[in-house]
Design an enzyme around this catalytic site. Sequence first.
Site, short mmCIF file in Angstrom:
data_model
loop_
_atom_site.label_atom_id
_atom_site.label_comp_id
_atom_site.label_asym_id
_atom_site.label_seq_id
_atom_site.Cartn_x
_atom_site.Cartn_y
_atom_site.Cartn_z
N GLN A 10 -10.67 -4.01 3.85
CA GLN A 10 -10.86 -5.39 3.41
C GLN A 10 -10.18 -6.37 4.36
O GLN A 10 -10.74 -7.42 4.69
CB GLN A 10 -10.29 -5.56 2.00
CG GLN A 10 -11.11 -4.93 0.89
CD GLN A 10 -10.44 -5.06 -0.45
OE1 GLN A 10 -9.45 -4.40 -0.74
NE2 GLN A 10 -10.97 -5.95 -1.27
N GLU A 11 -8.99 -6.04 4.78
CA GLU A 11 -8.26 -6.92 5.70
C GLU A 11 -9.03 -7.09 7.00
O GLU A 11 -9.12 -8.19 7.56
CB GLU A 11 -6.88 -6.34 5.97
CG GLU A 11 -5.96 -7.26 6.77
CD GLU A 11 -4.58 -6.67 6.95
OE1 GLU A 11 -3.80 -7.24 7.74
OE2 GLU A 11 -4.27 -5.65 6.30
N GLY A 12 -9.62 -6.00 7.50
CA GLY A 12 -10.42 -6.09 8.72
C GLY A 12 -11.67 -6.92 8.54
O GLY A 12 -12.05 -7.70 9.42
N ARG A 17 0.82 -1.21 0.00
CA ARG A 17 0.00 0.00 0.00
C ARG A 17 0.86 1.26 0.00
O ARG A 17 0.43 2.31 -0.48
CB ARG A 17 -0.92 0.02 1.22
CG ARG A 17 -2.00 -1.04 1.22
CD ARG A 17 -2.92 -0.88 2.41
NE ARG A 17 -3.54 -2.15 2.78
CZ ARG A 17 -3.58 -2.64 4.00
NH1 ARG A 17 -3.02 -1.97 5.00
NH2 ARG A 17 -4.16 -3.80 4.25
#
Length: 604
Positions: free
Chosen positions: A216-218, A178
């Site tokens: 998204q990761e969360g 990122r």
Amino acid sequence: MARISFSYLCPASWYFTVPTVSPFLRQRVAFLGLFFISCLLLLMLIIDFRHWSASLPRDRQYERYLARVGELEATDTEDPNLNYGLVVDCGSSGSRIFVYFWPRHNGNPHDLLDIKQMRDRNSQPVVKKIKPGISAMADTPEHASDYLRPLLSFAAAHVPVKKHKETPLYILCTAGMRLLPERKQLAILADLVKDLPLEFDFLFSQSQAEVISGKQEGVYAWIGINFVLGRFDHEDESDAEATQELAAGRRRTVGILDMGGASLQIAYEVPTSTSVLPAKQEEAAKILLAEFNLGCDVQHTEHVYRVYVTTFLGFGGNFARQRYEDLVLNETLNKNRLLGQKTGLSPDNPFLDPCLPVGLTDVVERNSQVLHVRGRGDWVSCGAMLSPLLARSNTSQASLNGIYQSPIDFNNSEFYGFSEFFYCTEDVLRIGGRYHGPTFAKAAQDYCGMAWSVLTQRFKNGLFSSHADEHRLKYQCFKSAWMYQVLHEGFHFPYDYPNLRTAQLVYDREVQWTLGAILYKTRFLPLRDLRQEGVRQAHGSWFRLSFVYNHYLFFACILVVLLAIFLYLLRLRRIHHRQTRASAPLDLLWLEEVVPMMGVQVGP
């Protein structure tokens, strides 16, 4: 010629008669028999239904127990009904590949795939990590596929060769990528999409290699935790604590709190209907809310979830300590200049840090500036000094750093705290598990008030957790105060909130966000099995339903048979009445006849 007739008289004891059964008595017997058989069948049906309904929760609980035990066993790669999937987590410090597997879908469109992490012959999870992170390929993107080759070769050796072509591969990049410019991100991903299919036969396309956001990761982490806890199994109601529902047929999901070294994350489900918000908060809510469907059919909404998820950079335990030291250094040096003091400029006149154990000495260095500190172990004062670092706003619906937070129903919610939430409660305080605010505050305050020499001696005597080290002992006072402030002042959790558990493992295994990722990515795969087994599913549905409904069918058949018997008896009764009326004149004629005595001649 005269006729002679003889009559032979037998002893009276030689004669016998069959008593005629009264039609009324026969009717009563028929009714009693019908009533008795009906009551017996009804009793058997009730007992069987109670036994069946009572055994279902136990059977489901036992099946879940066997499934958890089975997850710890070696994966049977000879089973042709198993499917496989690969997820590569390309992080900032390194990359890891996880191998998952799942059996054929059970045919119920309301159920998710039963995905588990693959285990080798030694029952160890099939996972491999390499360093550094893939972001190190920023200047040489043409070598990105070479960088991942060891991971994919490792996975190819564990997945059966005949399954390679149907095994999906997902390459998901996080924080390290990122930070790179978009141009360099695309160059790395393009090399992976071009070169990897030439060497490996996995099911892989351009859409399966991407840089995911923190949101998204969360979401993936939230999905993984709730899946392992069984909160997506809406039909299983064996766990009384877990079956408090948000809606009919919907189990309550859990929220997650995860505090790492650099960042902090919170994720929890929110109701689909929210109150009207001001325009600015409405826009913020849309950015922080994720709505998705985990089901294989978009027409089914029982697996539609709306999750609030936020990541706070700089609010992790280690980074928060650095921010605190910067604050202390700047305030102390400014105060020295204004008041002409020399606090912290030498070891003899240190700054008394309330966030360090009593007597512990340390040095804070920033560029050419040095601050000498000594711990005074005042946990309450430490919390007060940390409050400005939360950067709260005056609005009631804002949390850390003034970011909007969706309301939490603290009377009907449940949370799990990971990483620093577990380390702070368990490593030295030994009170991990169910969190209780006042108990934690008392234990943390007592720890901070101890002398550093006493703490080091206890550490040498093995009185703390095996995971505790000198760094944990040194900064436990600070991190416990920071965790407490974040939870209660930042996220507004009540001090007596009873439904927070701190944990490192869930059912004795570490749950990665990659599990949630593959659950989401493969959510449509059951449609393939549903189409292939349509006919068998129809027959299977009949047999499943017949388990219950055959009882009612059998009961109805018995009633029909008994009704037929009753009508038949009624028919016989009517025939008997007709025969009785027809034989009455004959009986009278017979009574008028004379029975002649033996040897008496009867005239012509």
